[in-house]
Write an enzyme that holds these catalytic residues in place. Structure first.
Site, PDB file in Angstrom:
ATOM      1  N   PRO A 137       0.615  -1.294   0.132  1.00 44.88           N
ATOM      2  CA  PRO A 137       0.093   0.037  -0.115  1.00 44.88           C
ATOM      3  C   PRO A 137       0.801   1.274   0.088  1.00 44.88           C
ATOM      4  O   PRO A 137       1.638   1.314   0.803  1.00 44.88           O
ATOM      5  CB  PRO A 137      -0.733  -0.233   1.368  1.00 44.88           C
ATOM      6  CG  PRO A 137      -0.201  -1.205   2.118  1.00 44.88           C
ATOM      7  CD  PRO A 137       0.591  -2.230   1.131  1.00 44.88           C
ATOM      8  N   ASN A 138       0.419   2.193  -0.637  1.00 43.89           N
ATOM      9  CA  ASN A 138       0.759   3.646  -0.795  1.00 43.89           C
ATOM     10  C   ASN A 138       1.926   3.644  -1.703  1.00 43.89           C
ATOM     11  O   ASN A 138       2.426   4.783  -2.008  1.00 43.89           O
ATOM     12  CB  ASN A 138       1.045   4.242   0.679  1.00 43.89           C
ATOM     13  CG  ASN A 138      -0.186   4.309   1.218  1.00 43.89           C
ATOM     14  OD1 ASN A 138      -1.174   4.833   0.747  1.00 43.89           O
ATOM     15  ND2 ASN A 138      -0.438   3.820   2.580  1.00 43.89           N
ATOM     16  N   ARG A 177       6.033  12.348  -1.646  1.00 43.57           N
ATOM     17  CA  ARG A 177       6.105  13.069  -0.176  1.00 43.57           C
ATOM     18  C   ARG A 177       7.270  12.216   0.176  1.00 43.57           C
ATOM     19  O   ARG A 177       7.696  11.350   0.134  1.00 43.57           O
ATOM     20  CB  ARG A 177       4.678  12.527   0.771  1.00 43.57           C
ATOM     21  CG  ARG A 177       3.556  13.479   0.252  1.00 43.57           C
ATOM     22  CD  ARG A 177       2.427  12.895   1.101  1.00 43.57           C
ATOM     23  NE  ARG A 177       2.767  12.570   2.094  1.00 43.57           N
ATOM     24  CZ  ARG A 177       2.706  11.211   2.980  1.00 43.57           C
ATOM     25  NH1 ARG A 177       2.316  10.276   2.182  1.00 43.57           N
ATOM     26  NH2 ARG A 177       2.936  11.142   4.088  1.00 43.57           N
ATOM     27  N   TYR A 209      12.209   8.384   1.728  1.00 41.97           N
ATOM     28  CA  TYR A 209      11.783   7.452   0.334  1.00 41.97           C
ATOM     29  C   TYR A 209      12.516   7.948  -0.679  1.00 41.97           C
ATOM     30  O   TYR A 209      12.517   7.189  -1.715  1.00 41.97           O
ATOM     31  CB  TYR A 209      10.497   7.295   0.222  1.00 41.97           C
ATOM     32  CG  TYR A 209       9.530   6.699   1.479  1.00 41.97           C
ATOM     33  CD1 TYR A 209       9.901   5.358   1.906  1.00 41.97           C
ATOM     34  CD2 TYR A 209       8.680   7.392   2.453  1.00 41.97           C
ATOM     35  CE1 TYR A 209       9.428   4.816   3.190  1.00 41.97           C
ATOM     36  CE2 TYR A 209       8.218   6.892   3.339  1.00 41.97           C
ATOM     37  CZ  TYR A 209       8.308   5.665   3.754  1.00 41.97           C
ATOM     38  OH  TYR A 209       7.845   4.840   4.841  1.00 41.97           O
ATOM     39  N   ASN A 263       7.740  -5.959  -1.192  1.00 43.13           N
ATOM     40  CA  ASN A 263       7.737  -4.714  -0.236  1.00 43.13           C
ATOM     41  C   ASN A 263       6.217  -4.951   0.253  1.00 43.13           C
ATOM     42  O   ASN A 263       5.512  -4.007  -0.444  1.00 43.13           O
ATOM     43  CB  ASN A 263       8.515  -3.385  -0.957  1.00 43.13           C
ATOM     44  CG  ASN A 263       8.408  -2.271   0.061  1.00 43.13           C
ATOM     45  OD1 ASN A 263       7.902  -2.387   1.069  1.00 43.13           O
ATOM     46  ND2 ASN A 263       9.080  -1.223  -0.424  1.00 43.13           N
ATOM     47  N   ALA A 274       3.187  -1.157   4.628  1.00 46.94           N
ATOM     48  CA  ALA A 274       2.617  -1.068   5.985  1.00 46.94           C
ATOM     49  C   ALA A 274       1.925  -2.491   6.468  1.00 46.94           C
ATOM     50  O   ALA A 274       2.153  -2.773   7.772  1.00 46.94           O
ATOM     51  CB  ALA A 274       1.575  -0.133   6.423  1.00 46.94           C
ATOM     52  N   ASP A 312       1.488 -15.958   6.265  1.00 48.55           N
ATOM     53  CA  ASP A 312       0.893 -17.017   5.950  1.00 48.55           C
ATOM     54  C   ASP A 312       1.252 -17.396   4.669  1.00 48.55           C
ATOM     55  O   ASP A 312       1.984 -18.656   4.145  1.00 48.55           O
ATOM     56  CB  ASP A 312      -0.342 -17.282   6.547  1.00 48.55           C
ATOM     57  CG  ASP A 312      -0.372 -17.576   7.996  1.00 48.55           C
ATOM     58  OD1 ASP A 312       0.630 -17.882   8.633  1.00 48.55           O
ATOM     59  OD2 ASP A 312      -1.432 -17.554   8.623  1.00 48.55           O
ATOM     60  N   GLU A 364      12.372  -9.858   1.298  1.00 49.74           N
ATOM     61  CA  GLU A 364      11.384  -8.949   1.980  1.00 49.74           C
ATOM     62  C   GLU A 364      12.207  -7.796   1.710  1.00 49.74           C
ATOM     63  O   GLU A 364      13.535  -7.585   1.888  1.00 49.74           O
ATOM     64  CB  GLU A 364      11.393  -9.224   3.359  1.00 49.74           C
ATOM     65  CG  GLU A 364      10.859  -7.793   4.155  1.00 49.74           C
ATOM     66  CD  GLU A 364      10.593  -8.004   5.615  1.00 49.74           C
ATOM     67  OE1 GLU A 364      10.983  -9.134   6.037  1.00 49.74           O
ATOM     68  OE2 GLU A 364      10.333  -7.066   6.213  1.00 49.74           O
ATOM     69  N   HIS A 422      12.832  -3.466   1.553  1.00 49.99           N
ATOM     70  CA  HIS A 422      12.176  -2.138   2.225  1.00 49.99           C
ATOM     71  C   HIS A 422      13.131  -0.885   1.605  1.00 49.99           C
ATOM     72  O   HIS A 422      14.465  -0.968   1.436  1.00 49.99           O
ATOM     73  CB  HIS A 422      12.160  -1.623   3.609  1.00 49.99           C
ATOM     74  CG  HIS A 422      11.435  -2.997   4.126  1.00 49.99           C
ATOM     75  ND1 HIS A 422       9.992  -2.815   4.269  1.00 49.99           N
ATOM     76  CD2 HIS A 422      11.492  -4.051   4.836  1.00 49.99           C
ATOM     77  CE1 HIS A 422       9.251  -3.851   4.706  1.00 49.99           C
ATOM     78  NE2 HIS A 422      10.117  -4.504   5.230  1.00 49.99           N
ATOM     79  N   ILE A 423      12.562   0.008   0.999  1.00 47.44           N
ATOM     80  CA  ILE A 423      13.384   1.435   0.790  1.00 47.44           C
ATOM     81  C   ILE A 423      14.189   1.939   1.813  1.00 47.44           C
ATOM     82  O   ILE A 423      15.418   2.201   1.633  1.00 47.44           O
ATOM     83  CB  ILE A 423      12.545   2.358   0.048  1.00 47.44           C
ATOM     84  CG1 ILE A 423      11.952   1.706  -1.354  1.00 47.44           C
ATOM     85  CG2 ILE A 423      13.210   3.648  -0.143  1.00 47.44           C
ATOM     86  CD1 ILE A 423      10.631   2.604  -1.883  1.00 47.44           C
ATOM     87  N   SER A 424      13.511   2.265   2.920  1.00 50.95           N
ATOM     88  CA  SER A 424      14.209   2.816   4.300  1.00 50.95           C
ATOM     89  C   SER A 424      14.516   1.795   5.073  1.00 50.95           C
ATOM     90  O   SER A 424      14.284   0.482   4.753  1.00 50.95           O
ATOM     91  CB  SER A 424      13.088   3.582   4.997  1.00 50.95           C
ATOM     92  OG  SER A 424      12.043   2.784   5.360  1.00 50.95           O
ATOM     93  N   ARG A 478      14.150   3.285  12.427  1.00 46.05           N
ATOM     94  CA  ARG A 478      12.877   4.244  12.321  1.00 46.05           C
ATOM     95  C   ARG A 478      12.424   4.138  13.699  1.00 46.05           C
ATOM     96  O   ARG A 478      12.900   3.542  14.806  1.00 46.05           O
ATOM     97  CB  ARG A 478      12.215   4.096  11.182  1.00 46.05           C
ATOM     98  CG  ARG A 478      12.959   4.484  10.001  1.00 46.05           C
ATOM     99  CD  ARG A 478      11.977   4.257   8.770  1.00 46.05           C
ATOM    100  NE  ARG A 478      11.050   4.975   8.700  1.00 46.05           N
ATOM    101  CZ  ARG A 478       9.847   5.094   7.881  1.00 46.05           C
ATOM    102  NH1 ARG A 478       9.807   4.151   6.855  1.00 46.05           N
ATOM    103  NH2 ARG A 478       8.841   5.986   7.973  1.00 46.05           N
TER     104      ARG A 478
HETATM  105  O1  CA2 Z   1      10.828   1.729   3.462  1.00 44.81           O
HETATM  106  C1  CA2 Z   1      10.009   0.829   2.777  1.00 44.81           C
HETATM  107  O2  CA2 Z   1      10.048   0.621   1.545  1.00 44.81           O
HETATM  108  C2  CA2 Z   1       8.530   0.731   3.447  1.00 44.81           C
HETATM  109  O3  CA2 Z   1       8.228  -0.521   3.177  1.00 44.81           O
HETATM  110  C3  CA2 Z   1       7.488   1.634   3.063  1.00 44.81           C
HETATM  111  C4  CA2 Z   1       6.324   1.974   3.655  1.00 44.81           C
HETATM  112  C5  CA2 Z   1       6.504   1.695   5.083  1.00 44.81           C
HETATM  113  O4  CA2 Z   1       5.212   1.637   5.871  1.00 44.81           O
HETATM  114  C6  CA2 Z   1       7.449   0.920   5.629  1.00 44.81           C
HETATM  115  O5  CA2 Z   1       7.720   0.970   7.065  1.00 44.81           O
HETATM  116  C7  CA2 Z   1       8.928   0.940   4.985  1.00 44.81           C
HETATM  117  C8  CA2 Z   1       5.306   3.104   3.485  1.00 44.81           C
HETATM  118  C9  CA2 Z   1       5.387   3.181   1.967  1.00 44.81           C
HETATM  119  C10 CA2 Z   1       4.838   4.640   1.867  1.00 44.81           C
HETATM  120  O6  CA2 Z   1       4.966   4.984   0.610  1.00 44.81           O
HETATM  121  C11 CA2 Z   1       5.263   6.331   0.259  1.00 44.81           C
HETATM  122  C12 CA2 Z   1       4.378   6.791  -0.629  1.00 44.81           C
HETATM  123  C13 CA2 Z   1       4.400   8.382  -0.900  1.00 44.81           C
HETATM  124  C14 CA2 Z   1       5.468   9.141  -0.365  1.00 44.81           C
HETATM  125  C15 CA2 Z   1       6.141   8.697   0.559  1.00 44.81           C
HETATM  126  C16 CA2 Z   1       5.750   7.338   0.990  1.00 44.81           C
END
Ligand code: CA2
Length: 154
Positions: free
Chosen positions: A16-17, A24, A29, A78, A81, A91, A102, A104-106, A111
């Site tokens: 998601p997202n 943002r 990110y 990835n 959330a 599962d 797995e 993650h960008i960050s 964090r």
């Molecule tokens: O660091 C990552 O790749 C995460 O999986 C990204 C997730 C966050 O919940 C994880 O803790 C780490 C969040 C993605 C949010 O995506 C964004 C979209 C637009 C602007 C900024 C972030």
């Protein structure tokens, strides 16, 4: 969706997202969009078939993991959330019988505490975090090596 010969493709799933990436929080990110990341991942994969997908829905991600279980050589995910909330995705990943990463960008461990406990890390082959968007390139290269290296039998 493209149909590939069985167990040749790498599947990359995004949660998601992530479709809003680059719009943002650039300090966490970066400014690269998910479309840019897909281009980078395809270049890294070379001739190897690649499925690159994103969904904001837990159900859709689970169905794509099932699809990968039936067809993919390796799975990079990835879960965003859902990493910290979804036993259902955990599962589904547990049932994936080939290499999984797995991603993650960050660096989630640098964090706040809410980002520290991944449901996924205990069921995947490997975890990559904190390399920014380039993490996808490294993950594709690592996955290609995992797929091409016969498993240790000891
Ligand atoms: O660091 C990552 O790749 C995460 O999986 C990204 C997730 C966050 O919940 C994880 O803790 C780490 C969040 C993605 C949010 O995506 C964004 C979209 C637009 C602007 C900024 C972030």
């Amino acid at each position: 969706m493209t149909t590939h010969a069985p167990f040749t493709a790498i599947h990359i799933l995004n949660g998601p997202n992530l479709n809003r990436l680059g719009t943002r929080e650039p300090q966490i990110y970066g400014t690269t969009t998910l479309a840019d990341i897909e281009t980078m991942a395809r270049r890294a994969a070379g001739d190897r078939p690649l499925e690159f997908r994103q969904s904001n829905s837990e159900q859709q991600l689970i169905e794509w993991i099932h699809d990968a279980t039936d067809t993919a050589a390796g799975l990079i995910i990835n879960p965003a959330a859902f990493t910290f909330t979804s036993m259902a995705i955990m599962d589904a990943l547990k049932m994936f019988p080939r290499p999984s990463i797995e991603l993650h960008i960050s660096n989630i461990h640098r964090r706040e505490a809410i980002y520290h406990n991944s449901y996924m890390s205990g069921v995947v082959t490997s975890v990559i975090a904190g390399l920014g968007a380039r993490g996808y390139v490294h993950a594709v290269h690592a996955m290609a090596e995992l797929i091409d290296t016969p498993k240790d039998t000891d």
